[in-house]
Design a protein around this motif. Structure first.
Motif, PDB file in Angstrom:
ATOM      1  N   ARG A 140      37.086  44.368  28.608  1.00 42.12           N
ATOM      2  CA  ARG A 140      36.315  43.474  29.480  1.00 42.12           C
ATOM      3  C   ARG A 140      36.912  42.082  29.544  1.00 42.12           C
ATOM      4  O   ARG A 140      37.479  41.579  28.575  1.00 42.12           O
TER       5      ARG A 140
ATOM      6  N   VAL B  50      36.207  38.101  31.569  1.00 45.74           N
ATOM      7  CA  VAL B  50      35.506  37.202  32.467  1.00 45.74           C
ATOM      8  C   VAL B  50      36.533  36.217  32.998  1.00 45.74           C
ATOM      9  O   VAL B  50      36.994  35.334  32.268  1.00 45.74           O
TER      10      VAL B  50
ATOM     11  N   SER C   3      35.781  31.147  37.023  1.00 44.69           N
ATOM     12  CA  SER C   3      34.691  31.446  37.965  1.00 44.69           C
ATOM     13  C   SER C   3      35.073  31.357  39.434  1.00 44.69           C
ATOM     14  O   SER C   3      34.581  32.138  40.226  1.00 44.69           O
ATOM     15  N   ASN C   4      35.883  30.453  39.869  1.00 40.63           N
ATOM     16  CA  ASN C   4      36.170  30.336  41.293  1.00 40.63           C
ATOM     17  C   ASN C   4      37.484  31.029  41.687  1.00 40.63           C
ATOM     18  O   ASN C   4      37.979  30.851  42.796  1.00 40.63           O
TER      19      ASN C   4
ATOM     20  N   ARG D 297      35.311  45.538  39.288  1.00 41.59           N
ATOM     21  CA  ARG D 297      34.597  44.273  39.160  1.00 41.59           C
ATOM     22  C   ARG D 297      33.133  44.618  39.385  1.00 41.59           C
ATOM     23  O   ARG D 297      32.651  44.586  40.506  1.00 41.59           O
TER      24      ARG D 297
ATOM     25  N   ASP E  65      30.308  43.248  38.702  1.00 42.09           N
ATOM     26  CA  ASP E  65      29.366  42.219  39.132  1.00 42.09           C
ATOM     27  C   ASP E  65      30.171  40.989  39.491  1.00 42.09           C
ATOM     28  O   ASP E  65      31.397  41.056  39.597  1.00 42.09           O
ATOM     29  N   GLY E  66      29.509  39.858  39.656  1.00 39.98           N
ATOM     30  CA  GLY E  66      30.217  38.668  40.118  1.00 39.98           C
ATOM     31  C   GLY E  66      31.041  37.957  39.073  1.00 39.98           C
ATOM     32  O   GLY E  66      31.732  36.997  39.384  1.00 39.98           O
ATOM     33  N   SER E  67      30.987  38.444  37.823  1.00 40.06           N
ATOM     34  CA  SER E  67      31.694  37.689  36.792  1.00 40.06           C
ATOM     35  C   SER E  67      32.656  38.523  35.952  1.00 40.06           C
ATOM     36  O   SER E  67      33.630  37.988  35.442  1.00 40.06           O
ATOM     37  N   ASN E  68      32.419  39.813  35.812  1.00 36.10           N
ATOM     38  CA  ASN E  68      33.252  40.614  34.927  1.00 36.10           C
ATOM     39  C   ASN E  68      34.345  41.369  35.672  1.00 36.10           C
ATOM     40  O   ASN E  68      34.195  41.707  36.849  1.00 36.10           O
TER      41      ASN E  68
ATOM     42  N   SER F 151      43.703  35.547  35.774  1.00 34.63           N
ATOM     43  CA  SER F 151      43.143  35.292  37.093  1.00 34.63           C
ATOM     44  C   SER F 151      43.893  34.139  37.738  1.00 34.63           C
ATOM     45  O   SER F 151      44.541  33.336  37.046  1.00 34.63           O
TER      46      SER F 151
END
Lengths: 114, 113
Positions: free
Chosen positions: A22, A24, A27-28, A69, A71-74, A94
């Protein structure tokens, strides 16, 4: 400073088992990547992911591997049936957008297959 | 395979500038030069990148020759924490070619007290 986080830091699994690594991402960021590094060897590209699709993959990334992906974060890497040779450090990365934006890497998950 | 050539190892005295060379004689017009480093088994850390102009940030300076066939990464005042493997990578940003980072073996920089 925002960073890429990976869990777990170390995972031990038995040959033939499924494992999910996993990540993260920042964020953007829009592009997501997995790389791996077998002990003592080079860092190798596995796959890149954008807009919920694989944008590039290497020969290493065969049918045993998948990314998601959920959800919106993982951002996850699944290995369906692990082999001894899958033992390696797996790095997630990322980037804000495609090249030339630089990749930012997490500190990796050490996967040990016994 | 990586399209860059770097010396396998270098030493630098603590407090002095570390100058790490890289040869990329086959670089294409649509490729940037990137530098990353990897401390022990941590994830690669982005340092700097450039196309043809010299670049500087809080970590380092990147000097690219006018013909773009080679570059030098400069760490102005090396510390013990700069001991790492440094990777010079070329990467396409448009047109043909992979947009991924292809890591070679890099240069193992040892900063000596």
């Amino acid at each position: 400073e925002p960073e890429v986080t990976q869990t777990p830091s170390h995972q031990v699994t038995q040959m033939g088992q499924e494992v999910i690594l996993r990540c993260v991402p920042i964020s953007n960021h829009l592009y997501f990547y997995w790389y791996r590094q077998i002990l003592g060897q080079k860092v190798e590209f596995l796959v890149s992911f954008y807009n919920n699709e694989i944008s590039e993959k290497s020969e290493i990334f065969d049918d045993q591997f998948s990314v998601e992906r959920p959800d919106g974060s993982n951002f996850t890497l699944k290995i369906r049936s692990t082999k001894l040779e899958d033992s390696a450090m797996y790095f997630c990365a990322s980037s804000l957008d495609s090249s030339p934006y630089p990749l930012h890497f997490g500190n990796g998950t050490r996967l040990t297959v016994t | 395979d990586a399209k860059t050539t770097q010396p396998p190892s270098m030493d630098c005295a603590e407090g002095r500038a570390a100058n790490l060379p890289c040869n990329h004689s086959t670089i294409s017009g649509n490729e940037y030069v990137y530098w990353y480093r990897q401390i022990h088994s941590q994830g690669p850390q982005y340092i700097i990148h450039g196309l043809k102009n010299n670049e500087t940030n809080e970590m380092a300076s990147l000097i690219i020759t006018e013909d773009r066939k080679s570059s030098t990464l400069i760490l102005p005042h090396a510390t013990l924490r700069d001991t790492a493997v440094y990777y010079c990578i070329v990467r396409a940003y448009s047109g043909a070619g992979s947009y991924q980072l292809t890591f070679g073996k890099g240069t193992k920089l040892s900063v000596i007290p």
